[in-house]
Design an enzyme around this catalytic site. Structure first.
Site, PDB file in Angstrom:
ATOM      1  N   PRO A  41       0.932  -1.222   0.050  1.00 16.07           N
ATOM      2  CA  PRO A  41       0.030   0.141  -0.030  1.00 16.07           C
ATOM      3  C   PRO A  41       0.849   1.369   0.079  1.00 16.07           C
ATOM      4  CG  PRO A  41      -0.723  -1.625   1.542  1.00 16.07           C
ATOM      5  CD  PRO A  41       0.409  -2.073   1.128  1.00 16.07           C
ATOM      6  N   THR A  79      -2.455   3.539  -8.073  1.00 18.59           N
ATOM      7  CA  THR A  79      -3.400   4.487  -8.457  1.00 18.59           C
ATOM      8  C   THR A  79      -2.997   5.610  -9.317  1.00 18.59           C
ATOM      9  OG1 THR A  79      -4.991   3.679  -6.724  1.00 18.59           O
ATOM     10  CG2 THR A  79      -5.633   5.536  -8.077  1.00 18.59           C
ATOM     11  N   GLU A 126      17.090   2.328  26.745  1.00 15.48           N
ATOM     12  CA  GLU A 126      17.275   2.896  25.430  1.00 15.48           C
ATOM     13  C   GLU A 126      18.828   2.880  25.206  1.00 15.48           C
ATOM     14  OE1 GLU A 126      15.088   3.215  23.199  1.00 15.48           O
ATOM     15  OE2 GLU A 126      13.458   3.117  25.094  1.00 15.48           O
ATOM     16  N   ASP A 160      10.145  -4.728  21.545  1.00 18.08           N
ATOM     17  CA  ASP A 160      11.279  -5.475  21.466  1.00 18.08           C
ATOM     18  C   ASP A 160      11.107  -7.106  21.186  1.00 18.08           C
ATOM     19  OD1 ASP A 160      12.202  -2.775  21.513  1.00 18.08           O
ATOM     20  OD2 ASP A 160      12.780  -3.209  23.637  1.00 18.08           O
TER      21      ASP A 160
END
Length: 640
Positions: A240, A245, A461, A536
């Site tokens: 998509p 189109t 992080e 994760d």
């Protein structure tokens, strides 16, 4: 930006069109549709009653016997007729109607049974003529019947007239069942710009394949002279948002032919046979203005492989619609100049009869653009957006691997929205960077975390980022943040310098190690595991499943595909239970080995982990250069 497809004039028209020649003058339709019909019927009914009331205006009023006796005594009655106690009469001079409007000369009244007023003597004294025939001439039974039925007859005549107009212009009685033939395609606005290949970028190889179709539509005679036949259908398959189109519209605009577009779901109705009828009408309209292009979007809605069992309701309707499409395409002679384009992101589920030669005999795969294509797409979507001098679209394209044309258009629009909110006159590089973060990471959340949880998030992080920096060949770390975004409390963004099309086992293991870095950092520093690693683990599971069950990266499973690529297919139908058990065991082995490696590396580089977490706690967000500097690691050279 190219002009959008003209809207449909009517909601029951199952397709849109552009570039078609002007239609011939059509018969005038009843304005307002069914609402107009009801309103017209009501107006006709009221008019009929007004006309009848006009004709009945001369009807004789019924007066009281007291008023009659008064007129007899005054000598104003000239003649009467009596039948029983009912009396009809006529006056010499007009009199006003008692308690009413207007005057009267003829009247009717009723003599009470208890009256004893010597009426005959009074009539004789006043020389009133007592007639043998009624003074008031009543209408015949047939006349009364016609007058009473007149409004209904007028409504029936009106209904028949409108029904015939609808039948001639809208497909007869089928219009009442949902199958309505719309008028001819609307003409594109004079001077309006159509979509061409200049509005399409990033898919040059697909554009080259479709140039054959454009050339055929421009010069059909050259192909006929050579005895060549163009494909009757071209299937555009791809994820998509890749521009299928837009590409179909560009083919029609480049060739300068009418373009009919419809979604496959718009053909389906509850009543079986309506979809097939609409397909016939669409192809008939296209043949009238050939050469032309018919585009059917999401064709997998009706083009799925047919099963052996008999369905009910919509399933039967879907199969009949598909059969009609197959029949229409197979009926083309090849010289009619009508080419069918269709788009789908599930080409694997299409019916084989649809993709065989003679129907959709050319399949064009539309993939996400490469780096150069992304830059070209960004330039197209920023043509009408004022850009600041510091904007580097090449750098934006480099940091957006895998994004489709629709996603890049959304990125440009989000940057423009941010510039408006910041009251700027142009979009800056910072706007594009912030918009990319919003698109990829999610919007920031105003969430206040406790100090301990904020520290744990910083280490989580930092674990992701540090392992990404340490793994050879891993994607460079672009940004680290502990600002809550979307569902995540923090995000580490890593993207490659160049597009990748094939992945090695070493690279995939590095991806797993990096994804497990957050959980491993929490284990090394705090000795606990939290729910923050949910996404994760989902990523790790998908990679490990592919390595063991699809890509032949396990010695025990062997070089075979044990798990289908289609997630909708049942697991147990793809391989024997023993093979699936082996895949499961190999998945666990790969993940366990990667987790042990993640924990070992974080313990060996604990100092760098602490330094990176401290910098993250202080700044909340670290860009690429600052992140590598805080970890004390040299940034690897960029790949071109």
């Amino acid at each position: 930006m190219a002009n959008p497809v003209p809207p449909r004039d009517r909601t029951d028209q199952p397709w849109r069109s552009e570039g078609a020649p002007p239609p011939p003058p059509a018969k005038r339709k009843m304005p307002g549709g069914w609402g107009g019909l009801v309103l017209t019927a009501l107006v006709v009914y009221l008019i009929a009653n007004l006309v009848l009331s006009f004709f009945n205006r001369g009807d004789e009023p019924t007066i009281s016997y007291t008023e009659f006796d008064k007129q007899v005594a005054a000598g104003n009655v000239t003649k009467i007729y009596s039948k029983g106690d009912a009396i009809e009469g006529q006056l010499k001079n007009k009199q006003p109607v008692p308690d009413g409007d207007g005057d009267y000369t003829k009247f009717t009244t009723q003599r009470p049974a208890f009256a004893d007023d010597d009426l005959w003597a009074q009539l004789t004294r006043q020389n009133v003529v007592v007639t043998a025939e009624p003074v008031v001439r009543e209408r015949s039974f047939l006349a009364n019947l016609l007058i009473s039925l007149a409004p209904m007859l007028l409504l029936v005549v009106l209904w028949i007239f409108i029904a015939r107009r609808m039948s001639s212009g809208m497909g007869g009685a089928g219009g009442m069942l949902g199958r309505k033939t719309p008028p001819r395609p609307v003409e594109l606005e004079p001077g309006a710009t159509r979509t061409t290949f200049a509005d399409v970028a990033g898919i040059d190889e697909v554009e080259g394949e479709l140039n054959d179709v454009v050339d055929f539509l421009r010069n059909p005679q050259a192909y006929r002279d050579m005895g060549a036949r163009m494909p009757r259908g071209v299937l555009l398959a791809g994820p998509p948002g890749t521009g299928k189109t837009l590409l179909a519209r560009a083919v029609a605009g480049e060739a300068g032919v009418p373009f009919f577009s419809a979604s496959a779901s718009e053909f389906i109705e509850m009543i079986v046979g309506v979809g097939a009828s609409r397909v016939r009408e669409l192809f008939a309209e296209a043949r009238k203005v050939a050469p032309a292009i018919i585009f059917i979007d999401e064709i997998d809605t009706i083009g799925r492989a047919r099963g052996g069992g008999s369905g009910m309701g919509g399933h039967d309707e879907r199969e009949q619609t598909l059969n009609q499409i197959l029949t229409e395409m197979d009926g083309f002679s090849g010289s009619e100049g009508v080419i069918v384009l269709a788009a789908t992101n599930r080409s694997d589920v299409l019916d084989p009869a649809l993709t065989r030669p003679g129907r959709f005999d050319r399949i064009v795969h539309v993939n996400p653009p490469d780096r150069g294509g992304r830059e070209a797409i960004l330039r197209i979507h920023t043509r009408e957006i004022p850009l600041a001098k510091d904007v580097d679209l090449e750098q934006v394209a480099r940091t957006t691997p895998g994004m489709t044309g629709a996603e890049l258009a959304n990125l440009a629009n989000e940057a423009a929205l941010l510039a408006v909110k910041r009251e700027q006159r142009a979009v800056t590089q910072s706007d594009l960077s912030d918009a990319l973060e919003k698109v990829q990471l999610g919007a920031e959340r105003p969430l206040v975390m406790p100090a301990e949880e904020r520290r744990r998030t910083a280490y989580h992080e930092s674990g992701h980022a540090l392992l990404g920096m340490l793994q050879p060949g891993a994607d460079p770390v672009r940004k680290i943040t502990i600002v809550p975004r979307g569902r995540a409390l923090g995000v580490t963004l890593s993207t490659p310098d160049a597009d990748r099309y094939a992945y090695t086992e070493e690279y995939l293991r590095g991806r797993i190690i990096g994804a497990l870095g957050g959980m491993a950092a929490e284990q090394v520093v705090f000795g606990v595991v939290t729910t923050g690693a949910e996404s994760d683990l989902e990523q790790v599971t998908n990679i490990a499943r592919g390595m063991a069950g699809r890509w032949g990266m396990s010695e025990r499973v062997g070089r075979l595909t044990a798990i289908p690529g289609d997630a909708q297919q049942a697991y147990g139908l793809s391989a024997a239970p023993a093979t699936l058990d082996t895949v499961d065991a190999e998945m666990r082995r790969i993940v366990d080995e990667c987790y042990e490696s993640a924990v070992r590396q974080l313990r060996e580089h604990r100092g760098r982990l602490d330094a990176l977490a401290a910098a993250l706690l202080e700044n909340e967000t670290l860009e690429e250069a600052a992140a590598y500097r805080a970890a004390g690691i040299d940034r690897p050279g960029r790949e071109d």
